[in-house]
Design a protein around this motif. Structure first.
Motif, PDB file in Angstrom:
ATOM      1  N   VAL A   1       2.657  19.281   4.670  1.00  0.00           N
ATOM      2  CA  VAL A   1       2.323  18.105   5.473  1.00  0.00           C
ATOM      3  C   VAL A   1       3.560  17.411   6.035  1.00  0.00           C
ATOM      4  O   VAL A   1       3.431  16.440   6.794  1.00  0.00           O
ATOM      5  CB  VAL A   1       1.478  17.083   4.679  1.00  0.00           C
ATOM      6  CG1 VAL A   1       0.239  17.760   4.087  1.00  0.00           C
ATOM      7  CG2 VAL A   1       2.295  16.402   3.588  1.00  0.00           C
ATOM      8  N   LYS A   2       4.730  17.876   5.673  1.00  0.00           N
ATOM      9  CA  LYS A   2       5.958  17.260   6.191  1.00  0.00           C
ATOM     10  C   LYS A   2       5.982  17.341   7.712  1.00  0.00           C
ATOM     11  O   LYS A   2       5.701  18.380   8.296  1.00  0.00           O
ATOM     12  CB  LYS A   2       7.187  17.963   5.622  1.00  0.00           C
ATOM     13  CG  LYS A   2       7.472  17.646   4.165  1.00  0.00           C
ATOM     14  CD  LYS A   2       8.719  18.366   3.669  1.00  0.00           C
ATOM     15  CE  LYS A   2       8.996  18.048   2.219  1.00  0.00           C
ATOM     16  NZ  LYS A   2      10.189  18.771   1.705  1.00  0.00           N
ATOM     17  N   GLY A   3       6.295  16.223   8.329  1.00  0.00           N
ATOM     18  CA  GLY A   3       6.323  16.167   9.780  1.00  0.00           C
ATOM     19  C   GLY A   3       4.980  15.815  10.404  1.00  0.00           C
ATOM     20  O   GLY A   3       4.927  15.480  11.587  1.00  0.00           O
ATOM     21  N   ARG A   4       3.904  15.885   9.638  1.00  0.00           N
ATOM     22  CA  ARG A   4       2.574  15.521  10.152  1.00  0.00           C
ATOM     23  C   ARG A   4       2.038  14.262   9.491  1.00  0.00           C
ATOM     24  O   ARG A   4       1.387  13.444  10.139  1.00  0.00           O
ATOM     25  CB  ARG A   4       1.575  16.654   9.921  1.00  0.00           C
ATOM     26  CG  ARG A   4       1.919  17.947  10.623  1.00  0.00           C
ATOM     27  CD  ARG A   4       0.750  18.932  10.567  1.00  0.00           C
ATOM     28  NE  ARG A   4       0.375  19.286   9.198  1.00  0.00           N
ATOM     29  CZ  ARG A   4      -0.854  19.186   8.703  1.00  0.00           C
ATOM     30  NH1 ARG A   4      -1.845  18.724   9.439  1.00  0.00           N
ATOM     31  NH2 ARG A   4      -1.095  19.567   7.445  1.00  0.00           N
ATOM     32  N   PHE A   5       2.279  14.113   8.197  1.00  0.00           N
ATOM     33  CA  PHE A   5       1.775  12.966   7.445  1.00  0.00           C
ATOM     34  C   PHE A   5       2.928  12.018   7.139  1.00  0.00           C
ATOM     35  O   PHE A   5       4.052  12.461   6.862  1.00  0.00           O
ATOM     36  CB  PHE A   5       1.157  13.412   6.126  1.00  0.00           C
ATOM     37  CG  PHE A   5      -0.123  14.202   6.244  1.00  0.00           C
ATOM     38  CD1 PHE A   5      -0.586  14.664   7.471  1.00  0.00           C
ATOM     39  CD2 PHE A   5      -0.876  14.477   5.113  1.00  0.00           C
ATOM     40  CE1 PHE A   5      -1.756  15.399   7.570  1.00  0.00           C
ATOM     41  CE2 PHE A   5      -2.052  15.198   5.183  1.00  0.00           C
ATOM     42  CZ  PHE A   5      -2.487  15.670   6.414  1.00  0.00           C
ATOM     43  N   THR A   6       2.624  10.723   7.157  1.00  0.00           N
ATOM     44  CA  THR A   6       3.618   9.716   6.812  1.00  0.00           C
ATOM     45  C   THR A   6       3.000   8.717   5.849  1.00  0.00           C
ATOM     46  O   THR A   6       1.944   8.152   6.137  1.00  0.00           O
ATOM     47  CB  THR A   6       4.110   8.972   8.061  1.00  0.00           C
ATOM     48  OG1 THR A   6       4.671   9.904   8.989  1.00  0.00           O
ATOM     49  CG2 THR A   6       5.176   7.940   7.680  1.00  0.00           C
ATOM     50  N   ILE A   7       3.672   8.513   4.719  1.00  0.00           N
ATOM     51  CA  ILE A   7       3.218   7.506   3.763  1.00  0.00           C
ATOM     52  C   ILE A   7       4.076   6.268   3.929  1.00  0.00           C
ATOM     53  O   ILE A   7       5.296   6.361   4.131  1.00  0.00           O
ATOM     54  CB  ILE A   7       3.262   8.056   2.316  1.00  0.00           C
ATOM     55  CG1 ILE A   7       2.612   7.069   1.355  1.00  0.00           C
ATOM     56  CG2 ILE A   7       4.687   8.390   1.889  1.00  0.00           C
ATOM     57  CD1 ILE A   7       2.369   7.644  -0.038  1.00  0.00           C
ATOM     58  N   SER A   8       3.439   5.119   3.870  1.00  0.00           N
ATOM     59  CA  SER A   8       4.147   3.852   4.003  1.00  0.00           C
ATOM     60  C   SER A   8       3.481   2.821   3.105  1.00  0.00           C
ATOM     61  O   SER A   8       2.460   3.114   2.469  1.00  0.00           O
ATOM     62  CB  SER A   8       4.147   3.384   5.459  1.00  0.00           C
ATOM     63  OG  SER A   8       2.816   3.194   5.910  1.00  0.00           O
ATOM     64  N   ARG A   9       4.050   1.623   3.074  1.00  0.00           N
ATOM     65  CA  ARG A   9       3.497   0.627   2.164  1.00  0.00           C
ATOM     66  C   ARG A   9       3.586  -0.764   2.763  1.00  0.00           C
ATOM     67  O   ARG A   9       4.336  -1.018   3.704  1.00  0.00           O
ATOM     68  CB  ARG A   9       4.273   0.639   0.848  1.00  0.00           C
ATOM     69  CG  ARG A   9       5.721   0.198   1.017  1.00  0.00           C
ATOM     70  CD  ARG A   9       6.441   0.107  -0.308  1.00  0.00           C
ATOM     71  NE  ARG A   9       7.839  -0.242  -0.110  1.00  0.00           N
ATOM     72  CZ  ARG A   9       8.692  -0.440  -1.100  1.00  0.00           C
ATOM     73  NH1 ARG A   9       8.274  -0.329  -2.351  1.00  0.00           N
ATOM     74  NH2 ARG A   9       9.951  -0.742  -0.850  1.00  0.00           N
ATOM     75  N   ASP A  10       2.804  -1.656   2.182  1.00  0.00           N
ATOM     76  CA  ASP A  10       2.879  -3.091   2.430  1.00  0.00           C
ATOM     77  C   ASP A  10       3.127  -3.722   1.070  1.00  0.00           C
ATOM     78  O   ASP A  10       2.220  -3.784   0.234  1.00  0.00           O
ATOM     79  CB  ASP A  10       1.586  -3.598   3.059  1.00  0.00           C
ATOM     80  CG  ASP A  10       1.618  -5.091   3.337  1.00  0.00           C
ATOM     81  OD1 ASP A  10       2.291  -5.850   2.610  1.00  0.00           O
ATOM     82  OD2 ASP A  10       0.935  -5.507   4.293  1.00  0.00           O
ATOM     83  N   ASN A  11       4.354  -4.170   0.847  1.00  0.00           N
ATOM     84  CA  ASN A  11       4.718  -4.692  -0.479  1.00  0.00           C
ATOM     85  C   ASN A  11       3.828  -5.847  -0.902  1.00  0.00           C
ATOM     86  O   ASN A  11       3.313  -5.873  -2.019  1.00  0.00           O
ATOM     87  CB  ASN A  11       6.170  -5.159  -0.464  1.00  0.00           C
ATOM     88  CG  ASN A  11       7.138  -4.009  -0.534  1.00  0.00           C
ATOM     89  OD1 ASN A  11       6.731  -2.868  -0.698  1.00  0.00           O
ATOM     90  ND2 ASN A  11       8.413  -4.310  -0.397  1.00  0.00           N
ATOM     91  N   ALA A  12       3.673  -6.801  -0.021  1.00  0.00           N
ATOM     92  CA  ALA A  12       2.941  -8.007  -0.373  1.00  0.00           C
ATOM     93  C   ALA A  12       1.485  -7.709  -0.707  1.00  0.00           C
ATOM     94  O   ALA A  12       0.895  -8.326  -1.594  1.00  0.00           O
ATOM     95  CB  ALA A  12       3.033  -9.025   0.759  1.00  0.00           C
ATOM     96  N   ALA A  13       0.903  -6.757  -0.005  1.00  0.00           N
ATOM     97  CA  ALA A  13      -0.505  -6.426  -0.196  1.00  0.00           C
ATOM     98  C   ALA A  13      -0.717  -5.386  -1.285  1.00  0.00           C
ATOM     99  O   ALA A  13      -1.861  -5.079  -1.612  1.00  0.00           O
ATOM    100  CB  ALA A  13      -1.103  -5.929   1.112  1.00  0.00           C
TER     101      ALA A  13
END
Length: 127
Positions: free
Chosen positions: A64-76
């Motif tokens: 999935v490298k290059g197709r999927f991106t994981i990210s976050r919202d610290n506060a939430a």
């Protein structure tokens, strides 16, 4: 009590995009890892992507490298999985997972290492 609430998923055509969300409650995120696994039809649950909360560093399964991106919202206390260029082989149930007590040098990928799970959300890629 820790709970992971997922949203997103659905049906998309090949080459399409979906975004999954997962929000944690019941515990602070210190020394945690949050991420995503999937279970494809007839197969065992497999690691997809995760990130370490202390530094936000993501890591992915190779396919999935290059197709999927994981990210976050610290506060939430939320993580997101943006899935681009989806293919039929991505079809399956996607689970949010979390683990606490992670040491700095360890990047867990085995399902057995994660103690908390969401209910799962279906992703279907079909024309």
């Amino acid at each position: 009590q820790v709970q992971l609430a997922e949203s997103g998923g659905g049906l998309v055509q090949p080459g399409g995009t979906l975004r999954l969300s997962c929000t944690a409650s019941g515990r602070t995120m210190t020394k945690s890892v949050m991420g995503w696994f999937r279970q494809l039809p007839g197969k065992e649950r497999e690691f997809v992507a995760a990130l370490k909360w202390e530094n936000g560093r993501p890591y992915y399964m190779e396919s999935v490298k290059g197709r999927f991106t994981i990210s976050r919202d610290n506060a939430a206390k939320s993580v997101f999985l943006m899935m681009n260029n989806l293919q039929s082989e991505d079809t399956g149930v996607y689970f949010c997972a979390a683990k606490w007590g992670v040491i700095t040098s360890h990047y867990p990928q085995a399902a057995a290492e994660f103690g908390y799970w969401g209910q799962g959300t279906q992703v279907a890629v079909s024309s």
